[in-house]
Design a protein around this motif. Structure first.
Motif, PDB file in Angstrom:
ATOM      1  N   ASN A 150       5.710 -12.364  54.258  1.00 22.90           N
ATOM      2  CA  ASN A 150       5.799 -11.955  52.857  1.00 22.90           C
ATOM      3  C   ASN A 150       6.995 -12.567  52.132  1.00 22.90           C
ATOM      4  OD1 ASN A 150       7.965 -10.560  53.916  1.00 22.90           O
ATOM      5  ND2 ASN A 150       7.052  -8.527  53.685  1.00 22.90           N
ATOM      6  N   GLY A 151       7.751 -13.418  52.850  1.00 23.13           N
ATOM      7  CA  GLY A 151       8.889 -14.099  52.245  1.00 23.13           C
ATOM      8  C   GLY A 151      10.201 -13.379  52.391  1.00 23.13           C
ATOM      9  N   ARG A 152      10.174 -12.173  52.933  1.00 24.53           N
ATOM     10  CA  ARG A 152      11.409 -11.414  53.111  1.00 24.53           C
ATOM     11  C   ARG A 152      12.172 -11.927  54.332  1.00 24.53           C
ATOM     12  NH1 ARG A 152      11.871  -4.812  53.934  1.00 24.53           N
ATOM     13  NH2 ARG A 152      14.158  -4.736  54.048  1.00 24.53           N
ATOM     14  N   SER A 153      13.464 -12.125  54.172  1.00 27.08           N
ATOM     15  CA  SER A 153      14.300 -12.646  55.251  1.00 27.08           C
ATOM     16  C   SER A 153      15.234 -11.560  55.764  1.00 27.08           C
ATOM     17  CB  SER A 153      15.110 -13.844  54.757  1.00 27.08           C
ATOM     18  OG  SER A 153      15.843 -14.428  55.810  1.00 27.08           O
ATOM     19  N   THR A 154      15.343 -11.459  57.093  1.00 26.52           N
ATOM     20  CA  THR A 154      16.177 -10.448  57.732  1.00 26.52           C
ATOM     21  C   THR A 154      17.150 -11.110  58.698  1.00 26.52           C
ATOM     22  OG1 THR A 154      14.342  -8.865  57.625  1.00 26.52           O
ATOM     23  CG2 THR A 154      16.182  -8.322  59.097  1.00 26.52           C
ATOM     24  N   THR A 155      18.401 -10.686  58.658  1.00 25.37           N
ATOM     25  CA  THR A 155      19.393 -11.195  59.603  1.00 25.37           C
ATOM     26  C   THR A 155      19.200 -10.515  60.955  1.00 25.37           C
ATOM     27  OG1 THR A 155      21.008 -11.607  57.856  1.00 25.37           O
ATOM     28  CG2 THR A 155      21.857 -11.414  60.111  1.00 25.37           C
ATOM     29  N   VAL A 156      19.076 -11.326  62.019  1.00 27.29           N
ATOM     30  CA  VAL A 156      18.825 -10.768  63.352  1.00 27.29           C
ATOM     31  C   VAL A 156      20.013 -10.957  64.295  1.00 27.29           C
ATOM     32  CG1 VAL A 156      16.332 -11.032  63.184  1.00 27.29           C
ATOM     33  CG2 VAL A 156      17.712 -12.924  64.094  1.00 27.29           C
ATOM     34  N   GLY A 157      21.030 -11.682  63.893  1.00 30.68           N
ATOM     35  CA  GLY A 157      22.190 -11.886  64.756  1.00 30.68           C
ATOM     36  C   GLY A 157      23.011 -13.078  64.307  1.00 30.68           C
ATOM     37  N   ARG A 158      24.060 -13.332  65.036  1.00 33.49           N
ATOM     38  CA  ARG A 158      24.920 -14.474  64.743  1.00 33.49           C
ATOM     39  C   ARG A 158      25.312 -15.155  66.039  1.00 33.49           C
ATOM     40  NH1 ARG A 158      30.819 -14.319  61.626  1.00 33.49           N
ATOM     41  NH2 ARG A 158      31.224 -16.566  61.770  1.00 33.49           N
ATOM     42  N   ILE A 159      25.085 -16.438  66.109  1.00 32.80           N
ATOM     43  CA  ILE A 159      25.426 -17.201  67.309  1.00 32.80           C
ATOM     44  C   ILE A 159      26.928 -17.123  67.550  1.00 32.80           C
ATOM     45  CG2 ILE A 159      25.483 -19.500  68.344  1.00 32.80           C
ATOM     46  CD1 ILE A 159      22.954 -20.164  66.781  1.00 32.80           C
ATOM     47  N   LYS A 160      27.299 -16.835  68.776  1.00 28.33           N
ATOM     48  CA  LYS A 160      28.720 -16.803  69.111  1.00 28.33           C
ATOM     49  C   LYS A 160      29.241 -18.228  69.237  1.00 28.33           C
ATOM     50  CE  LYS A 160      32.164 -15.240  72.473  1.00 28.33           C
ATOM     51  NZ  LYS A 160      32.423 -14.509  73.743  1.00 28.33           N
ATOM     52  N   MET A 161      30.238 -18.541  68.433  1.00 29.18           N
ATOM     53  CA  MET A 161      30.867 -19.847  68.490  1.00 29.18           C
ATOM     54  C   MET A 161      32.361 -19.676  68.706  1.00 29.18           C
ATOM     55  SD  MET A 161      28.861 -22.099  65.603  1.00 29.18           S
ATOM     56  CE  MET A 161      29.235 -20.980  64.250  1.00 29.18           C
TER      57      MET A 161
END
Length: 244
Positions: A150-161
């Motif tokens: 439906n075009g909705r974007s959700t943050t699922v995490g952040r790569i550890k750098m």
């Protein structure tokens, strides 16, 4: 005489080891994010009874070349290139946290973010899982988002750098870890370039020239051993003739 033998023997052995390092670098000239291995040689006195008059030439691995490789734009959502001194955290096959610049990623059947060679990508809170039937995207700060139909974007995490303060240590599995073996803290200043991959920093021409040089040095060391053998035979024959 034996000094020449020590010199030729240890020199030949060291040049063979140098060839192995250079060959491994050349074999990885097209490997994503590969860091060229560096080598040095040090002199070590042979300990034993009497004075230490014999010296071995021993290989010393001084680490790796940490200069950046070329960045190539791929346009693929799950391709990332580490910028500057940044490294991406992954879980090694032994279960420990390790670091790599191999940024070709994929999502397995369970939705877990992985590298193409099968290592789990670590997020700030552990592995990153994406919902099914979503389109992933990765921001320069490592934030992973999943776009639904439906075009909705959700943050699922952040790569550890991480950004190491000192050089990392390359393990036998090809991954890098902290010198003290401890996990490094995530660095909020670390950045990546999305839709791109970093190439190997190996210079094929320099490595080929170095291999030729090592081969010639090996030949020189072998000639020393042959000369020592010939001199020993001549001395033995001379002594035998004098005794007769």
């Amino acid at each position: 005489m034996d000094r020449m033998i020590y010199l030729g023997m240890t020199g030949a052995k060291t040049n063979m080891q140098r060839q192995d390092v250079l060959a491994n670098n050349l074999a990885n000239a097209s490997t994503t994010g590969f860091r060229a291995e560096l080598q040095a040689v040090r002199a070590v006195p042979v300990r034993g009874d009497g004075a230490s008059t014999r010296v071995y030439a021993l290989e010393t691995t001084v680490g790796y070349d940490d200069s950046a490789g070329p960045i190539n734009f791929t346009g693929r959502n799950l391709d990332v290139a580490m910028q500057g001194k940044s490294w991406m955290a992954v879980q090694g096959l032994d279960g420990t946290e390790a670091y790599t610049r191999f940024g070709s990623l994929t999502v397995n059947t369970e939705g877990t973010l992985m590298t193409q060679n099968g290592l789990t990508v670590m997020g700030d809170g552990g592995p990153i899982t994406l919902p099914a039937n979503t389109e992933p995207s990765i921001a320069p700060d490592g934030t992973v988002s999943a776009k639904q139909a439906n075009g909705r974007s959700t943050t699922v995490g952040r790569i550890k750098m991480v950004i190491p303060e000192t050089k990392l240590v390359r393990g036998e599995d090809g991954l890098f870890r902290g010198a003290d073996g401890n996990d490094l803290p995530a660095n909020p200043n670390a950045r990546l370039q999305d839709r791109s991959l970093e190439g190997s920093n190996v210079n094929p021409i320099e490595n080929m020239v170095a291999m030729i040089s090592a081969a010639r040095q090996f030949e020189t060391q072998m000639k020393l051993l042959q000369t020592a053998e010939a001199d020993e035979k001549a001395a033995t024959q001379l002594l035998s003739g004098s005794g007769a």
